[in-house]
Design a protein around this motif. Structure first.
Motif, PDB file in Angstrom:
ATOM      1  N   LEU A   1     -11.876   7.687   8.765  1.00  0.00           N
ATOM      2  CA  LEU A   1     -11.442   7.830   7.371  1.00  0.00           C
ATOM      3  C   LEU A   1     -11.926   6.685   6.486  1.00  0.00           C
ATOM      4  O   LEU A   1     -12.276   6.903   5.333  1.00  0.00           O
ATOM      5  CB  LEU A   1      -9.908   7.914   7.295  1.00  0.00           C
TER       6      LEU A   1
ATOM      7  N   ARG B   1      -0.700   5.759   6.541  1.00  0.00           N
ATOM      8  CA  ARG B   1      -1.017   4.355   6.255  1.00  0.00           C
ATOM      9  C   ARG B   1      -2.505   4.145   6.073  1.00  0.00           C
ATOM     10  O   ARG B   1      -2.931   3.279   5.307  1.00  0.00           O
ATOM     11  CB  ARG B   1      -0.457   3.461   7.358  1.00  0.00           C
TER      12      ARG B   1
ATOM     13  N   THR C   1     -10.033   0.709 -10.399  1.00  0.00           N
ATOM     14  CA  THR C   1      -9.564   1.107 -11.732  1.00  0.00           C
ATOM     15  C   THR C   1      -9.045  -0.095 -12.502  1.00  0.00           C
ATOM     16  O   THR C   1      -9.390  -0.294 -13.668  1.00  0.00           O
ATOM     17  CB  THR C   1      -8.451   2.168 -11.616  1.00  0.00           C
TER      18      THR C   1
ATOM     19  N   TYR D   1      -4.523   6.575   4.959  1.00  0.00           N
ATOM     20  CA  TYR D   1      -4.798   7.229   3.681  1.00  0.00           C
ATOM     21  C   TYR D   1      -4.458   6.310   2.508  1.00  0.00           C
ATOM     22  O   TYR D   1      -5.158   6.298   1.491  1.00  0.00           O
ATOM     23  CB  TYR D   1      -4.018   8.548   3.586  1.00  0.00           C
ATOM     24  N   ALA D   2      -3.388   5.510   2.656  1.00  0.00           N
ATOM     25  CA  ALA D   2      -2.991   4.593   1.589  1.00  0.00           C
ATOM     26  C   ALA D   2      -4.140   3.658   1.218  1.00  0.00           C
ATOM     27  O   ALA D   2      -4.363   3.357   0.047  1.00  0.00           O
ATOM     28  CB  ALA D   2      -1.763   3.785   2.006  1.00  0.00           C
ATOM     29  N   TRP D   3      -4.900   3.223   2.227  1.00  0.00           N
ATOM     30  CA  TRP D   3      -6.042   2.338   1.932  1.00  0.00           C
ATOM     31  C   TRP D   3      -7.190   3.101   1.287  1.00  0.00           C
ATOM     32  O   TRP D   3      -7.925   2.540   0.480  1.00  0.00           O
ATOM     33  CB  TRP D   3      -6.496   1.593   3.192  1.00  0.00           C
ATOM     34  N   MET D   4      -7.367   4.385   1.626  1.00  0.00           N
ATOM     35  CA  MET D   4      -8.368   5.192   0.914  1.00  0.00           C
ATOM     36  C   MET D   4      -8.012   5.239  -0.560  1.00  0.00           C
ATOM     37  O   MET D   4      -8.867   5.132  -1.433  1.00  0.00           O
ATOM     38  CB  MET D   4      -8.381   6.632   1.457  1.00  0.00           C
ATOM     39  N   PHE D   5      -6.699   5.416  -0.804  1.00  0.00           N
ATOM     40  CA  PHE D   5      -6.214   5.512  -2.179  1.00  0.00           C
ATOM     41  C   PHE D   5      -6.496   4.218  -2.945  1.00  0.00           C
ATOM     42  O   PHE D   5      -6.829   4.239  -4.116  1.00  0.00           O
ATOM     43  CB  PHE D   5      -4.709   5.806  -2.153  1.00  0.00           C
ATOM     44  N   LEU D   6      -6.373   3.085  -2.272  1.00  0.00           N
ATOM     45  CA  LEU D   6      -6.572   1.793  -2.940  1.00  0.00           C
ATOM     46  C   LEU D   6      -8.044   1.428  -3.080  1.00  0.00           C
ATOM     47  O   LEU D   6      -8.461   0.863  -4.072  1.00  0.00           O
ATOM     48  CB  LEU D   6      -5.850   0.680  -2.159  1.00  0.00           C
TER      49      LEU D   6
ATOM     50  N   THR E   1     -12.818   5.338  -7.345  1.00  0.00           N
ATOM     51  CA  THR E   1     -11.887   5.551  -8.448  1.00  0.00           C
ATOM     52  C   THR E   1     -10.466   5.185  -8.019  1.00  0.00           C
ATOM     53  O   THR E   1      -9.494   5.672  -8.587  1.00  0.00           O
ATOM     54  CB  THR E   1     -11.916   7.018  -8.909  1.00  0.00           C
ATOM     55  N   GLY E   2     -10.377   4.339  -6.994  1.00  0.00           N
ATOM     56  CA  GLY E   2      -9.068   3.935  -6.481  1.00  0.00           C
ATOM     57  C   GLY E   2      -8.408   2.900  -7.370  1.00  0.00           C
ATOM     58  O   GLY E   2      -8.971   2.458  -8.377  1.00  0.00           O
ATOM     59  N   LEU E   3      -7.225   2.491  -6.963  1.00  0.00           N
ATOM     60  CA  LEU E   3      -6.425   1.619  -7.819  1.00  0.00           C
ATOM     61  C   LEU E   3      -7.103   0.275  -8.080  1.00  0.00           C
ATOM     62  O   LEU E   3      -7.163  -0.191  -9.212  1.00  0.00           O
ATOM     63  CB  LEU E   3      -5.050   1.396  -7.179  1.00  0.00           C
TER      64      LEU E   3
ATOM     65  N   VAL F   1      -8.949  11.975  -2.429  1.00  0.00           N
ATOM     66  CA  VAL F   1      -7.575  11.600  -2.737  1.00  0.00           C
ATOM     67  C   VAL F   1      -6.998  12.588  -3.735  1.00  0.00           C
ATOM     68  O   VAL F   1      -7.678  12.997  -4.668  1.00  0.00           O
ATOM     69  CB  VAL F   1      -7.573  10.173  -3.311  1.00  0.00           C
TER      70      VAL F   1
ATOM     71  N   PRO G   1       0.816  -1.228   0.000  1.00  0.00           N
ATOM     72  CA  PRO G   1       0.000   0.000   0.000  1.00  0.00           C
ATOM     73  C   PRO G   1       0.846   1.273   0.000  1.00  0.00           C
ATOM     74  O   PRO G   1       0.545   2.213  -0.743  1.00  0.00           O
ATOM     75  CB  PRO G   1      -0.813  -0.131   1.284  1.00  0.00           C
ATOM     76  N   LEU G   2       1.918   1.284   0.795  1.00  0.00           N
ATOM     77  CA  LEU G   2       2.762   2.482   0.859  1.00  0.00           C
ATOM     78  C   LEU G   2       3.575   2.658  -0.427  1.00  0.00           C
ATOM     79  O   LEU G   2       3.762   3.782  -0.904  1.00  0.00           O
ATOM     80  CB  LEU G   2       3.702   2.416   2.073  1.00  0.00           C
TER      81      LEU G   2
ATOM     82  N   ARG H   1     -11.092   3.355  -2.738  1.00  0.00           N
ATOM     83  CA  ARG H   1     -12.240   4.191  -3.120  1.00  0.00           C
ATOM     84  C   ARG H   1     -12.730   3.841  -4.534  1.00  0.00           C
ATOM     85  O   ARG H   1     -12.075   3.100  -5.266  1.00  0.00           O
ATOM     86  CB  ARG H   1     -11.870   5.663  -3.007  1.00  0.00           C
TER      87      ARG H   1
ATOM     88  N   LEU I   1       1.320   3.997  -3.118  1.00  0.00           N
ATOM     89  CA  LEU I   1       1.097   5.415  -2.823  1.00  0.00           C
ATOM     90  C   LEU I   1       2.272   6.243  -3.345  1.00  0.00           C
ATOM     91  O   LEU I   1       2.093   7.278  -3.992  1.00  0.00           O
ATOM     92  CB  LEU I   1       0.982   5.577  -1.308  1.00  0.00           C
TER      93      LEU I   1
ATOM     94  N   LEU J   1     -10.134  -3.987   7.786  1.00  0.00           N
ATOM     95  CA  LEU J   1      -8.874  -4.072   7.048  1.00  0.00           C
ATOM     96  C   LEU J   1      -7.866  -3.051   7.577  1.00  0.00           C
ATOM     97  O   LEU J   1      -6.703  -3.373   7.842  1.00  0.00           O
ATOM     98  CB  LEU J   1      -9.145  -3.833   5.567  1.00  0.00           C
TER      99      LEU J   1
ATOM    100  N   THR K   1      -6.006   7.807 -11.301  1.00  0.00           N
ATOM    101  CA  THR K   1      -5.255   6.626 -10.919  1.00  0.00           C
ATOM    102  C   THR K   1      -4.869   5.793 -12.135  1.00  0.00           C
ATOM    103  O   THR K   1      -4.987   4.584 -12.137  1.00  0.00           O
ATOM    104  CB  THR K   1      -6.068   5.791  -9.911  1.00  0.00           C
TER     105      THR K   1
END
Lengths: 254, 270
Positions: free
Chosen positions: B224, B113, B129, B115-120, B124-126, A226, A21-22, B122, A25, B152, A36
């Motif tokens: 979050l 850390r 996508t 926020y990283a899961w929000m990024f993955l 439109t997250g990874l 994000v 995850p990091l 959401r 990022l 998680l 993305t």
């Protein structure tokens, strides 16, 4: 007995879970597109950090707060650890340990309640000073534990020898014990710095208008959604703190 | 010497008393007062705030917090044990590296850390996508803002709390005992349950308690990753002290949390 194939494969998967995850990022902080989807390498989001006054100002605040609370917490905590090492102080130790496991939100609101209550009589307001005081309070236990661990490996007879040779207790501490445990003290300071600069929950409750910290701004940006700028600043935070922790670990193991 | 020691302990005693003991006493007093008209607290003294803790609305949130924290602890135990075992069974030279690989992300920013899961996760997250681009799904999956995302985030956040103490107790086990069990006819699985698990129990218990009390008091993760759908006790406390402006009830919730934490800490000693 060595590790089998399956357990090694499992461990690899677990490490991926902890680190991917990091890494993802960080990778997307260099993405040219703000979506993305990978569209090429770019440093534009890092450039934007330095154009964002709110980010720069809050980073400055965070550094000032972390530095001030690290110095105070390390000094107070080192003396305290030495005192506990000399002879047990069960009430203080218990109370420090309890402060370590108290949920942050409870620490935060109880400090807020204290400040609001006492400021009615003192005419003060929330600001940098309240944040620093709060940070000293929650960093203290980390310092005491780290320094105490170092003291436990220190040979007390060295100090006794100094005392026998006519040193005052203060001289024995300053000239014999303190230099010997210095790596532990520095490790504790680095740890306190990390814990302080990263705190969001307690800080957000006791901060005033002039003391917005970096985690508070990152939190607001993350709440809004994000953005690659948050990825970029996050990457810098993780790298910076990672280095500090690595140095701290090294010093503790030496 | 005694005089010097007293002086050395004084600043810490002062900070701990003023910034930990006194604030908790104020919170205790607030929890027994009534809500002020403009926030803050007023007389008369009352037990009403504690009675409200069992309101179905809040009771539901508390029970869910328990359920999520318990499940997160169980998952950490199941996922963390094999990892701790792997580290303990590695060569001495590699152990530090493997342990650092667990601890270093743990010490770096909890906020980042999460926020990283929000990024993955959401819409439109990874993950969405990639799944959309490969045609596996037609609509983004609702991965964020639910109990699963919070679970998680908690497991990801607190797994090292379990790995470290379990590793410490596993490291001490003399593996010739496993061999002895095997020589006496025990199958590996039996030897594991009869020899390893009992000896690893102190670490497992300490780790589980650390994870559980961290999860039950968490605020940031549900805030979050759970959005408005999954709130836990910590979020109720925060809300009472900010938006809802009901400090006495927030104080009562805080003390409930404190009580739970102390209860579980005590269970470690027994």
């Amino acid at each position: 007995m060595r590790n089998g194939k399956w357990i090694a494969a499992y461990a690899a998967a677990a490490y991926l879970f902890l680190h991917v995850p990091l890494l993802v990022l960080a990778v997307f902080s260099f993405n040219a597109s703000k979506f993305t989807v990978w569209q090429g390498f770019s440093l534009q989001w890092y450039a934007q950090i330095f154009e964002n006054d709110q980010l720069l100002e809050s980073t400055w605040n965070s550094l000032v707060i972390a530095l001030a609370s690290t110095v105070l917490a390390t000094a107070i905590g080192t003396l305290c650890a030495y005192g506990i090492w000399k002879r047990k102080a069960p009430v203080l130790s218990g109370s420090l340990y309890l402060s370590l496991v108290t949920p942050e939100i409870v620490t935060g609101i109880s400090l807020l309640a204290l400040f609001q209550w006492s400021f009615r009589f003192l005419g003060l307001q929330l600001g940098m000073h309240t944040v620093i005081l709060a940070h000293v309070a929650f960093c203290l236990a980390y310092v005491v534990i780290t320094v105490l661990a170092r003291l436990r490996t220190f040979d007390a007879s060295l100090e006794e020898a100094a005392l026998d040779l006519g040193a005052t207790p203060w001289q024995a501490f300053r000239l014999v014990t303190l230099p010997a445990i210095l790596p532990g003290v520095i490790a504790a300071a680095l740890l306190a710095f990390t814990v302080s600069i990263d705190d969001y929950v307690i800080t957000s409750l006791v901060a005033g208008v002039d003391s917005e910290t970096l985690p508070m701004v990152v939190y607001q940006m993350a709440r809004r959604g994000v953005s690659p700028v948050v990825n970029a600043i996050s990457t810098l935070i993780v790298l910076g703190l990672g280095v500090l922790i690595l140095v701290s670990e090294r010093l503790q193991q030496r | 010497m005694h005089k010097l020691r007293a002086w050395f302990l004084l600043p810490a005693r002062l900070v701990n008393f003023v910034c930990f003991v006194v604030p908790l006493c104020i919170v205790l007093a607030y929890s027994l007062l009534s809500r002020g008209v403009y926030g803050g607290v007023e007389q008369p003294w009352t037990f009403e705030n504690y009675r409200r803790l069992v309101d179905p609305l809040y009771l539901g949130i508390f029970l869910r917090s328990f359920w999520i924290a318990g499940l997160a602890t169980l998952l950490c135990l199941v996922l963390g044990f094999p990892l701790a075992w792997f580290i303990a069974r590695s060569s001495v030279r590699r152990r530090t590296l493997y342990l650092n690989l667990v601890m270093i992300p743990f010490w770096t920013s909890f906020l980042v850390r999460t926020y990283a899961w929000m990024f993955l996760l959401r819409d439109t997250g990874l993950i969405n996508t990639v799944l959309l681009a490969t045609g596996i799904i037609a609509e983004p999956l609702p991965l964020l803002y639910n109990n699963g995302a919070v679970l998680l985030g908690l497991v990801y956040g607190y797994l090292p709390f379990l790995v470290l103490p379990v590793y410490t107790s596993l490291e001490k086990i003399d593996l010739s005992m496993m061999e002895a069990a095997a020589d006496l006819g025990a199958r590996p699985i039996t030897a594991f349950w009869q020899v390893v698990v009992p000896m690893a129990k102190p670490g497992m218990r300490a780790g589980s308690i650390l994870v559980f009390i961290s999860c039950i008091g968490t605020y940031l993760t549900p805030d979050l990753l759970g959005g408005s759908k999954t709130i836990m006790i910590g979020n109720v406390v925060q809300n009472q002290f900010t938006a809802a402006r009901d400090w006495p009830f927030g104080a009562a919730c805080s003390l409930l949390l404190m009580g739970l934490v102390m209860l579980f800490l005590r269970s470690d000693e027994l």
